[in-house]
Design an enzyme around this catalytic site. Structure first.
Site, mmCIF file in Angstrom:
data_model
loop_
_atom_site.group_PDB
_atom_site.id
_atom_site.type_symbol
_atom_site.label_atom_id
_atom_site.label_comp_id
_atom_site.label_asym_id
_atom_site.label_seq_id
_atom_site.Cartn_x
_atom_site.Cartn_y
_atom_site.Cartn_z
ATOM 1 N N CYS A 332 0.785 -1.241 0.000
ATOM 2 C CA CYS A 332 0.000 0.000 0.000
ATOM 3 C C CYS A 332 0.820 1.296 0.000
ATOM 4 C CB CYS A 332 -1.032 -0.004 1.121
ATOM 5 S SG CYS A 332 -0.709 -1.100 2.489
ATOM 6 N N ARG A 361 6.834 -11.418 4.983
ATOM 7 C CA ARG A 361 6.376 -11.223 6.356
ATOM 8 C C ARG A 361 6.968 -12.298 7.247
ATOM 9 N NH1 ARG A 361 -0.063 -10.130 5.144
ATOM 10 N NH2 ARG A 361 0.285 -8.351 3.751
ATOM 11 N N GLN A 379 0.988 -11.102 -3.472
ATOM 12 C CA GLN A 379 -0.434 -10.801 -3.347
ATOM 13 C C GLN A 379 -0.975 -10.333 -4.690
ATOM 14 O OE1 GLN A 379 -0.038 -7.848 -0.083
ATOM 15 N NE2 GLN A 379 -1.498 -9.172 0.986
ATOM 16 N N ASP A 381 -2.749 -7.871 -5.425
ATOM 17 C CA ASP A 381 -3.143 -6.713 -4.643
ATOM 18 C C ASP A 381 -3.734 -5.614 -5.519
ATOM 19 O OD1 ASP A 381 -3.391 -5.411 -2.279
ATOM 20 O OD2 ASP A 381 -1.258 -5.046 -1.968
ATOM 21 N N HIS A 383 -5.210 -1.316 -4.885
ATOM 22 C CA HIS A 383 -5.664 -0.246 -4.000
ATOM 23 C C HIS A 383 -6.546 0.686 -4.786
ATOM 24 C CE1 HIS A 383 -2.172 -1.877 -1.885
ATOM 25 N NE2 HIS A 383 -2.922 -1.652 -0.826
ATOM 26 N N LYS A 463 -12.649 -5.347 7.511
ATOM 27 C CA LYS A 463 -12.434 -6.060 6.255
ATOM 28 C C LYS A 463 -13.449 -7.169 6.069
ATOM 29 C CE LYS A 463 -9.059 -9.237 8.286
ATOM 30 N NZ LYS A 463 -7.906 -10.076 8.064
ATOM 31 N N HIS A 509 -8.218 -1.506 0.195
ATOM 32 C CA HIS A 509 -7.190 -2.500 -0.108
ATOM 33 C C HIS A 509 -7.928 -3.780 -0.444
ATOM 34 C CE1 HIS A 509 -4.170 -0.337 2.638
ATOM 35 N NE2 HIS A 509 -5.328 0.210 2.928
#
Length: 634
Positions: A332, A361, A379, A381, A383, A463, A509
């Site tokens: 992000c 991570r 991911q 991902d 945004h 979420k 997200h």
RNA sequence: GCCGGUGUAGCUCAGUUGGCUAGAGCAGCUGAUUUGUAAUCAGCAGGCCACGGGUUCGAAUCCUGUCACCGGCUCCA
């Protein structure tokens, strides 16, 4: 007295009759099959005395409720047996779970799976004894005295509400604190098996002592138990870790590091196909692609709040010419920096930026699990930067998008959760409430069933999570959709409104597949390694009967290759039987056999992985069939 | 991270109470076989017994530390 039955009929019973009597009055078979009853909608033992006007339904072990009661009783039998064999054992809790039951113990000495047969044997003795489960109600003091050498039980007693009666059940010699109901006697716990032993913290809190948990399962009949054990074996065969090796898709190398998978050519190819599909789907749905570096200055993570709120999951900074850098745990902040590279107008919103972004991570060593839980992952991902008036529509759009994606990959079953504000979080209550509400309304709008997962949101916002299950039924979170008021604030993200003033956008997200690692891990188990044609790394293998057919086979392979079909030729000097066997083990969807007959007729014999030999067909017909199947992604 | 278990050839596994040169099948390589819908035959090669300490005349085997993996717990895409 009159007792009402589920079909609205009424039976007449003597005063003081019990649920068991009612069952007997209805039918002998039912009385035999009964494990408990529901009286006025509340579960009760068969020994429960009935009152005039009660409505009753009899619960049998083949109903979900009955099975649960029987498994719960099985856990008592387990505790009985363990207490017999290990006299000093302290008892935790022992509930029924979705596929069986467990009981937690603090044992005087550690045990292992090799001890289970002995415990199981003792359980069988107890079952054979057909000891009745006797129910008693106790005062708090009586209960305290009864469980004086069982500290965990005492803890449970102390936590029961003052006005609640304390209820215990006794079978053979063993008495347990328990709300019930139970089967009438231990003899009703028939087909069971102890499966594994594991550690589990008392009350699930890692600050508490660790108990020994024994897992088992129980069924109404030996046959059903056998079928269940067979299913477990089948699930083991679908394990993506096993298939990953067998199909040469990936491996995890000790010298590279735990939780850091290496993708072999075939695995990487599947991944590439998924990524291509994903990019096309996104570009066709109003998303743009962005890309960001894998490390960033520690300052960025301080601004974002990750340094404060997420540090325990991040790897230590590295020193580059005196400046500290961190491997990104999330994408992000990078995307925000792109947004902030110039002023943005309200006309640009919503902005939807997607990236297959690799993050790292820290995960505790004990939680790593094949591809499903790793330390470095990509991911899918994105945004979204949206105006407040766009948030609802965008979330609905995302949910519809994810449902479309999951359907393409054949996932029909998933669990949906709405996760609310956790303890460790930032932002004001009004924003949290607004965001949670937006997610809830979107779920309702799309008509998805969901559960609330209290306190499970991210530190910056609530979420929606969607979980899909692996072969053994363990749920893994894949999809996540998160509303965020916080990061735009921290980075002072703005757009210029119609009014020429600066406004704060809201960020969403989202990851649809979650991570490619986890998703592909689930996908392998979902298909048991037999990928549909569009995903199969090798779609067809040519099997020449003899060397003299090689030229013909190469011709066909070239033709298929022209259409982009991934085809290999088995050049080995092996029997056709051997070549088929190997192709079958590799789960290649199309096996194409060519010998004299085919060469003369200009055809090819088709054997499908799924259906076996389906006969010869002209080459162009085959091309058409395969292209259609690939196009359908089925 | 915690509890329990496991670690022998690329894979699946044998390996007696510590004692000969650590075995087998599959895969690999070589040769023969030209094969019609789930395994053709023969030969060869392949091991720091996870890694490091220790006990012992002697360790794959016993003790100990580390790492990894498996099943859970806790935690998360």
């Amino acid at each position: 007295m009159k007792i009402f039955l589920p079909d609205n009929s009424i039976i007449e019973l003597d005063e003081g009759s019990t649920a068991r009597d009612a069952a007997a009055a209805i039918g002998k078979g039912l009385a035999k099959a009964a494990v408990a009853a529901a009286v006025d909608g509340h579960q009760a033992d068969l020994s429960k005395p009935l009152r005039d006007g009660d409505s009753i339904s009899i619960i049998t072990a083949d109903s979900p409720e009955g099975l649960e009661i029987m498994r719960h009783s099985a856990s008592h039998v387990l505790a009985s047996a363990v207490l017999d064999i290990y006299p000093g054992a302290q008892l935790g809790i022992g509930p029924a779970i979705s596929d069986g039951f467990y009981y937690d113990f603090l044992l005087p000495a550690p045990i292992s799976e090799s001890d289970l047969p002995r415990i199981e044997e003792r359980m069988r003795d107890i079952a054979k004894a057909r000891a009745p489960f006797q129910h008693r109600r106790l005062s708090r003091d009586e209960a305290r005295r009864l469980f004086e050498d069982q500290p965990f039980k005492l803890e449970l007693i102390e936590e029961l509400p003052e006005d609640e009666e304390i209820s215990v059940y006794t079978d053979l010699k063993f008495t347990d604190l328990c709300r019930g109901p139970h089967v009438p006697d231990t003899g009703r716990v028939t087909a069971f098996k102890l499966l594994s032993v594991a550690g589990a913290y008392w009350r699930g809190d890692e600050n508490n002592p660790m108990l020994t948990r024994i897992y088992g399962t129980a069924f109404p009949s030996q046959k059903e138990l056998g079928e269940h054990l067979e299913r477990l074996k089948e699930a083991e065969r679908r394990d993506h870790r096993l298939l990953g090796r067998q199909l040469d898709l990936f491996h995890i190398d000790e010298e590279v590091g735990a939780g850091l998978p290496l993708w072999h050519p075939k695995g990487a190819l599947i991944r590439k196909i998924i990524e291509d599909f994903w990019r096309d789907a996104h570009l066709g749905s109003g998303y743009e692609m962005v890309m960001i570096p894998h490390i960033a200055s520690v300052d960025l993570w301080k601004t974002s709040g990750h340094w404060d709120f997420y540090r325990e999951n991040m790897y230590s900074p590295m020193d580059i010419e005196g400046q500290q850098f961190i491997v990104k745990p999330m994408n992000c902040p990078g995307h925000i920096k792109i947004y902030k590279s110039r002023t943005r107008s309200y006309r640009e919103l919503p902005i939807r930026w997607a990236e297959l972004g690799t993050v790292y991570r820290f995960e505790r060593s004990g939680v790593l699990h094949g591809l499903l839980r790793v330390r470095g992952f990509t991911q899918d991902d994105a945004h979204l930067f949206v105006r407040p008036d766009q948030i609802q529509e965008e979330i609905i759009g995302i949910i519809k998008f994810v449902l479309y994606m999951l359907r393409i990959f054949g996932f029909k079953e998933y669990e949906v959760y709405l996760s609310t504000r956790p303890e460790k979080s930032v932002g004001d209550d009004a924003h949290w409430e607004q965001a949670t509400e937006a997610l809830r309304v979107a779920l309702e709008e799309v008509g998805l069933d969901y559960e609330i997962d209290p306190g499970e949101g991210v530190f910056y916002g609530p979420k929606i999570d969607m979980k899909i299950k692996d072969a053994l039924g363990r749920a893994w979170q894949c999809t996540t959709i998160q509303v965020d008021f916080n990061l735009p604030e921290r980075f002072d993200v703005t757009y210029v409104g119609e009014d020429n003033a600066e406004h704060r956008p809201i960020m969403i997200h989202r990851a649809l597949l979650g991570s490619l690692e986890r998703f592909i891990g689930c996908l392998i188990e979902h298909y048991a390694g037999a990928f549909p044609l569009w995903l199969a790394p090798v779609q067809a293998v040519m099997l020449p009967v003899a060397d003299r057919h090689l030229q013909y086979v190469e011709q066909i392979a070239t033709r298929l290759g022209q259409e982009g079909i991934r085809v290999e030729i088995d050049y080995r000097k092996e029997s056709v039987g051997k070549k088929i066997r190997d192709a079958q083990l590799e789960k290649i969807p199309y096996m194409l056999v060519a010998g004299d007959k085919e060469e003369d007729a200009g055809t090819i014999s088709v054997r499908l992985y799924s259906d076996g030999d389906v006969g010869a067909r002209p080459v162009e017909e085959l091309v058409g069939d395969m292209m259609r199947e690939i196009g359908e992604k089925s």
